[in-house]
Design a protein around this motif. Structure first.
Motif, short mmCIF file in Angstrom:
data_model
loop_
_atom_site.label_atom_id
_atom_site.label_comp_id
_atom_site.label_asym_id
_atom_site.label_seq_id
_atom_site.Cartn_x
_atom_site.Cartn_y
_atom_site.Cartn_z
N ASN A 1 -6.54 3.72 -6.45
CA ASN A 1 -6.30 2.02 -6.12
C ASN A 1 -5.97 2.22 -4.52
OD1 ASN A 1 -5.53 -0.61 -6.49
ND2 ASN A 1 -4.39 -0.20 -8.56
N GLU A 2 -6.02 0.89 -4.26
CA GLU A 2 -5.97 0.68 -2.74
C GLU A 2 -5.07 -0.45 -2.35
OE1 GLU A 2 -10.13 -0.19 -2.75
OE2 GLU A 2 -9.95 -2.16 -1.64
N LYS A 3 -4.38 -0.30 -1.23
CA LYS A 3 -3.49 -1.62 -0.56
C LYS A 3 -3.77 -1.70 0.80
CE LYS A 3 0.37 1.60 -1.30
NZ LYS A 3 2.10 1.61 -1.52
N ILE A 4 -3.51 -3.11 1.36
CA ILE A 4 -4.07 -3.44 2.79
C ILE A 4 -2.57 -3.56 3.46
CG2 ILE A 4 -6.13 -4.70 1.89
CD1 ILE A 4 -4.39 -7.32 2.13
N PHE A 5 -3.14 -3.44 4.80
CA PHE A 5 -1.75 -3.63 5.82
C PHE A 5 -2.44 -4.34 7.07
CE2 PHE A 5 0.59 -2.30 9.36
CZ PHE A 5 1.87 -2.51 8.97
N THR B 1 -12.11 -5.01 -9.23
CA THR B 1 -11.09 -5.99 -9.17
C THR B 1 -9.64 -5.61 -8.43
OG1 THR B 1 -10.16 -5.11 -11.33
CG2 THR B 1 -11.56 -7.04 -11.58
N ASP B 2 -9.61 -4.40 -8.20
CA ASP B 2 -8.57 -3.92 -7.21
C ASP B 2 -8.97 -3.76 -5.82
OD1 ASP B 2 -6.70 -3.56 -9.44
OD2 ASP B 2 -7.31 -1.65 -10.10
N TYR B 3 -10.06 -4.22 -5.40
CA TYR B 3 -10.51 -4.07 -4.07
C TYR B 3 -9.31 -4.96 -3.29
CZ TYR B 3 -14.93 -2.03 -5.33
OH TYR B 3 -15.92 -0.93 -5.69
N CYS B 4 -8.85 -4.48 -2.24
CA CYS B 4 -7.89 -5.08 -1.22
C CYS B 4 -6.70 -5.89 -2.24
CB CYS B 4 -8.57 -5.87 -0.45
SG CYS B 4 -9.75 -5.29 0.86
N GLY B 5 -6.59 -5.29 -3.37
CA GLY B 5 -5.76 -5.81 -4.27
C GLY B 5 -4.25 -6.04 -4.22
N TYR B 6 -3.79 -4.97 -3.32
CA TYR B 6 -2.09 -4.78 -3.12
C TYR B 6 -1.76 -4.69 -1.78
CZ TYR B 6 -2.68 -4.20 -8.28
OH TYR B 6 -2.96 -4.30 -9.39
N ASP B 7 -0.37 -5.35 -1.46
CA ASP B 7 0.16 -5.27 -0.02
C ASP B 7 0.60 -3.87 0.27
OD1 ASP B 7 2.45 -5.69 -1.11
OD2 ASP B 7 2.24 -7.95 -0.80
N ASN B 8 1.35 -3.79 1.35
CA ASN B 8 2.21 -2.36 1.34
C ASN B 8 3.52 -2.70 0.62
OD1 ASN B 8 2.98 -4.82 3.34
ND2 ASN B 8 4.22 -3.23 4.45
N THR B 9 3.94 -3.39 0.03
CA THR B 9 5.09 -3.58 -0.83
C THR B 9 4.69 -3.30 -2.25
OG1 THR B 9 5.10 -5.84 -1.27
CG2 THR B 9 6.29 -4.94 0.76
N ASN B 10 3.42 -2.91 -2.68
CA ASN B 10 2.70 -2.71 -3.90
C ASN B 10 2.74 -3.86 -4.81
OD1 ASN B 10 3.03 0.12 -3.19
ND2 ASN B 10 5.07 0.32 -4.40
N GLN B 11 2.89 -5.13 -4.17
CA GLN B 11 2.60 -6.44 -4.91
C GLN B 11 1.23 -6.78 -4.51
OE1 GLN B 11 5.14 -7.94 -6.57
NE2 GLN B 11 5.99 -5.79 -6.25
N PRO B 12 0.73 -7.88 -5.57
CA PRO B 12 -0.66 -8.52 -5.47
C PRO B 12 -0.93 -8.84 -3.92
CG PRO B 12 0.31 -8.91 -7.65
CD PRO B 12 1.25 -8.20 -6.77
#
Length: 289
Positions: free
Chosen positions: A153-157, A262-273
């Protein structure tokens, strides 16, 4: 930039960007995103040490019209970066999180640092490999539509800082978990940058050192703290690439980690959508990706 994968460290993250500051699962303290670590990571201090001719007396300093690209470290930082990251917990072993069931022992970061006049804009995405299948059980659930042990998975910042003086130093507030944290980046010569994050009471939350050799590479290490106790440490190895290479390598990493579209750039740095798309996050047309 003022990282990168991850600054509210557990991370600032945090890519970075910032990208947990305290342990991701620490129930006795306020959790801090690991991408914060990776986030704004380029500091600034006495630029006189870098190039005395560039230091401007504060009485003659016009911060609003200041050009950070006059300084060698910001010239080197500006651009697209890809990296290999390792995040360790307080016990010195790879970070393990029940809220983010993916691996921290060796993951990837993609960071765009854009220097614009007197400001720096950082947009990161961090990619994590799937949890080892043998460590998955009935209580371990992957986020989104993925499966534990199969999908990564991945997350953005995101992070932004502006010049605070005419010596190349920058700072900016960082909002996380209802708190406003102070971030400061200090230049120390042409090849060294110090990034610091402090809690509202002024106590240190993260010290991050960036080394910038003149070969389009950089190495970052960060130390995270909460209430004076060590909470994590990071080791990031990055190289500068072209914009085209950046998105090609990002696409390849997604295939390697079996990350669902569907998960590309899907979560933020708090693990939320994240409630955003990759196009919106990077401000670029990623349709060719």
């Amino acid at each position: 930039m003022p990282i990168t994968h991850s600054a509210m460290p557990i991370l600032l993250c945090c890519s970075i960007f910032v990208l947990n500051g305290c342990n991701d699962d620490n129930t006795n303290s306020t959790p801090i995103p690991e991408e914060s670590i990776q986030a704004t990571e380029e500091p600034a201090q006495a630029v006189e040490e870098s190039d005395p001719s560039l230091a401007i007396e504060e009485d003659n300093c016009d911060v609003d019209n200041f050009q950070l690209l006059d300084f060698t470290p910001w010239q080197r930082e500006n651009g697209y970066w890809v990296g290999e990251y390792t995040l360790l917990g307080a016990d010195g072993t790879p970070q393990v999180s029940s809220r983010w069931p993916y691996r921290y022992d060796n993951y990837k970061g993609f960071i765009h640092l854009e220097v614009i006049g007197n400001a720096i804009k950082q947009r990161n995405v961090f990619l994590y490999p799937p949890k080892l299948a043998e460590l998955c059980d009935a209580t371990t659930e992957a986020l989104g539509n993925g499966q534990c042990g199969i999908n990564g998975n991945e997350k953005i910042f995101s992070a932004d800082q502006k010049a605070t003086d005419c010596s190349g130093n920058i700072s900016g507030p960082f909002e996380s978990f209802g708190m406003t944290l102070d971030t400061n980046t200090t230049l120390i010569g042409d090849d060294t940058v110090l990034y610091q994050v402090r809690m509202p009471d002024g106590s240190i939350m993260q010290n991050q050192l960036t080394t910038l050799p003149p070969n389009d590479s950089r190495v970052r290490t960060a130390q995270g703290f909460f209430s004076g106790s060590s909470t994590y440490a990071s080791y990031y190895r990055e190289r500068k690439v072209t914009q085209e290479e950046f998105f090609q390598l990002l696409a390849a990493a997604r295939v390697e980690y079996n990350i669902l579209e569907t998960d590309y750039c899907g979560y933020d740095n708090t693990n939320q959508p994240s409630q955003t798309t990759c196009n919106e996050h990077f401000g670029l047309d990623l349709s060719a990706e």
